[in-house]
Scaffold this motif. Structure first.
Motif, PDB file in Angstrom:
ATOM      1  N   VAL A 119      44.679  40.103  37.092  1.00  0.00           N
ATOM      2  CA  VAL A 119      43.405  40.811  36.887  1.00  0.00           C
ATOM      3  C   VAL A 119      43.473  41.627  35.596  1.00  0.00           C
ATOM      4  N   LEU A 163      37.269  42.372  43.940  1.00  0.00           N
ATOM      5  CA  LEU A 163      37.775  41.357  43.006  1.00  0.00           C
ATOM      6  C   LEU A 163      38.997  40.663  43.609  1.00  0.00           C
ATOM      7  N   VAL A 191      40.968  37.649  38.030  1.00  0.00           N
ATOM      8  CA  VAL A 191      39.637  37.937  37.471  1.00  0.00           C
ATOM      9  C   VAL A 191      39.789  38.730  36.167  1.00  0.00           C
ATOM     10  N   ILE A 217      33.674  39.107  43.211  1.00  0.00           N
ATOM     11  CA  ILE A 217      34.052  38.098  42.213  1.00  0.00           C
ATOM     12  C   ILE A 217      35.339  37.418  42.680  1.00  0.00           C
ATOM     13  N   SER A 236      37.971  34.020  38.067  1.00  0.00           N
ATOM     14  CA  SER A 236      36.735  33.976  37.285  1.00  0.00           C
ATOM     15  C   SER A 236      36.811  34.973  36.138  1.00  0.00           C
ATOM     16  N   THR A 237      36.036  34.673  35.092  1.00  0.00           N
ATOM     17  CA  THR A 237      36.098  35.463  33.868  1.00  0.00           C
ATOM     18  C   THR A 237      34.681  35.888  33.498  1.00  0.00           C
TER      19      THR A 237
END
Lengths: 321, 321, 321
Positions: B221, B235, B239, B269, B273-274
């Motif tokens: 992260v 999150l 991420v 999220i 994922s970005t």
């Protein structure tokens, strides 16, 4: 900001600091009060609890027993091997029993139960763990061989034992899993999170993993609580074996259900792929390419690759492709 | 390579080693010279600077205060709780003040300014930090509850406090963020990078994060300096809340501009994922699936999933699809 | 589970524990036997081996020399700088020589060779390493500048030296690479895996990396053994420079072949992209966007981006797109 030094100022400054201590007592009062309000934040009671330091020392001790001579300053030879193992194993039993007793007493305390058998239970669980060491030993020998078979950069057993994060994480997982099976509270998770911190590999102690398991590089690997993994499986960095999208109240609704996938024998999963869902099974001998998102089962003997993604080239490169 | 031992050889060998020491002085001369040339490499001056060890001890001490009884060997009970908190908080104040003074003096030294008020400023910033502890405490109680609500594998408060890397990283971030707000130099970043090292979770102390925040697993992260995160956001591992592609001289051009996204309340999220860009906002209650690349805003109450990527199956699996 | 305390029971319980010790000897016998069977698990011989602790202390000492004043409690000033460097460098030589000798002796032991020159060889390799320190120093000054040029959040040299995981990993890699070039066994890999554990950045000591190299955030970065990287290259978190899919017996078949890519000067590779294969070259000045999977060469001066993936929006968001 250039200020001239002046004796009076120095005294003022000392006084300027002394009064700051007056701010501390009201803060302490608030913290003490909140400790009573939010029970979750404090462990205020008469019972001491397992410590990270003690659990980490147990991990070190178990590794000295499982890999004799590798993590000790003194040299081990055939003549003193059994004495060395005997002494370390006895100490491991005692240290582990102590922490397991604390963990069980702590659970009783939370459940507001009295706790006269905790001492005995803790010792029994600790000895049962000791009895699993030869089997853990046998599994780790196969895990090391799997690293040598799978990684062209591996120079020999020593390098794998000394420096492979995958082996470190799997060693700690195999111990934690046995303690998890013995229903020891809190300690298994402290162990695997210590491995996670050291290696970036996050294996829940509840996961079930077969023999000859190899994780290469490993940073970012996540293996969830109800994952089942067969024999001779190989994973690369960033692979998630996780749960499908959870609702907001997931913590309540999905506890104790199989939420994570099944990976059958001889599967290889390349870097940064994600396999999700408790009903997802990757069949034996299948290969999952890198960077793939899988939420459905894959039959045995299948190779799954991402269709070449469309890339946009600009600059010189726009002339090619 | 089997060589017979021969006393003469041993002497030769000892002589063969002794002369090696002659190689050291020229190396030292070069190192000392480069230290003057590349100022950046050395901190050569008369002023000591904050140490990692001291900053890490401050983190430990603050955690003992914020979670009394969890990270201490001695047991805490209602009778001694306030004494314990009082003593630890006073020590924390003094230890922190000392390091903050060093950090401020170091900054003055770099700016070639004299520094008579550094002592006082450092103590004032330290006491202001102490005064935020009850609020950090309140926030962390909500972060723990968010972990229990969000993770079916969480067994209880204890497990979250003892072993969840997300809570560890967020605890350290919440302290570092307060010090960042107090404009303490260097120390906040040492704190969050310590958390990054322990957990693989990289939160810049400048980021703003609301209450009931939960990061699960967490390795990989990244939360950038100018990110804004609302309440009850969750999150997963990998991420990134980052900046859009930067030019080569990005370091100069984009300093002090909002470069990172805004995540509104109740957003989830999923893994890897970005979300990129200072003008990208993920609207309240939206859900971003796993493995997604987002560079544009998403309205409130939206679910964004990757269209099922085309996979190529071969082997047995080619018959299915 | 509420049980009354009863003196007889206490005695029973003590007896219930004492007999558990009888379980230990058979476990020890099994462990000792397996140690002989699986040679790989134990290092049982008369020769002590390098220890992690000693290698980590060598890293710390080298960093104190390379960044004087940053990682010491005592302050360094122009008057004592050369004494400080002289003493630390001499000690580093001696500590390193000791471990290198152990590593070479250990290798001789494994090869069942006698080892009279190991002592001399170890000292020679150690002094050769010492002689590379000024060059490592020069490279690190450029790496620090690359961080300042590339990261808008970087506040100054100090912050980069104190807290950037990328610089920490690259510092340790640069030392380990020199030892790797000197054909020192085991120690280089222990060093880079220590860096991996601290930073999540996994650089094989065999990789070749030019000057002004910057890795931002860094968790999940993997740089394989035969990777070639030019000057002024910048990588973000989660970038893999790896080998193409390997067969099951990869460990045997692909040893000592170039399996990892070539990255030419001035390339930027954004977060979570993967470049694979020994014949894959990313041409000079090219930019690889985030989340991209590259298994073919890219010409110079090219920008490669993922074609916008199709996302599925539902909820309020379904009206936009």
């Amino acid at each position: 900001m250039t200020i001239e030094i002046d004796p009076k100022k120095c005294v003022d400054e000392a006084e300027g600091i002394a009064h700051l201590y007056d701010e501390i007592p009201p803060v302490v009062k608030k913290l003490a009060a909140s400790c009573n309000r939010h029970e979750c934040l404090g462990h205020v009671g008469s019972i001491p609890i397992p410590t990270h330091e003690a659990v980490i020392e147990i991990i070190h001790q178990a590794r000295r027993i499982l890999f004799p001579g590798y993590f000790t300053q003194t040299s081990i030879n055939p003549a003193n091997l059994e004495y060395f193992l005997g002494q370390e194993t006895t100490e491991l039993f005692e240290n582990l029993a102590k922490q397991v007793v604390l963990a069980i007493q702590h659970e009783c305390f939370l459940a507001r139960q009295s706790c006269t058998k905790c001492e005995k239970q803790g010792h029994e669980k600790a000895i049962k763990f000791i009895e699993t060491l030869p089997e853990i030993n046998r599994m780790l020998a196969k895990d090391i061989q799997a690293a040598l078979d799978g990684d062209p950069a591996a120079k020999g057993h020593d390098e794998v034992i000394f420096s492979y994060p995958g082996l470190l994480a799997v060693s700690i997982y195999r111990m934690a899993h046995e303690l998890h099976n013995l229903k020891v509270p809190v300690i298994p998770r402290i162990m695997t999170e210590h491995a996670h911190s050291l290696t970036g590999i996050d294996i829940h102690p509840g996961a079930t993993i077969g023999q000859s398991f190899f994780i290469d590089h490993g940073t970012g690997v996540v293996i969830g609580e109800t994952t089942l993994i067969g024999d001779r499986v190989r994973l690369y960095q960033g692979v998630t074996l996780g749960a499908l999208s959870l609702t907001r109240d997931a913590g309540q609704r999905y506890r104790d259900i199989k939420r994570h996938p099944t990976i059958e024998d001889d599967v290889i999963i390349y870097a940064n792929s994600t396999i999700l869902g408790g009903e997802t099974t990757i069949g034996a001998r299948s290969v999952i390419g890198g960077n793939i998102w899988v939420t459905e089962s894959v039959p045995a003997d299948t190779k799954v690759l991402l269709k070449k993604p469309e890339l946009i080239y600009s600059g010189n490169g726009s002339t090619v492709k």
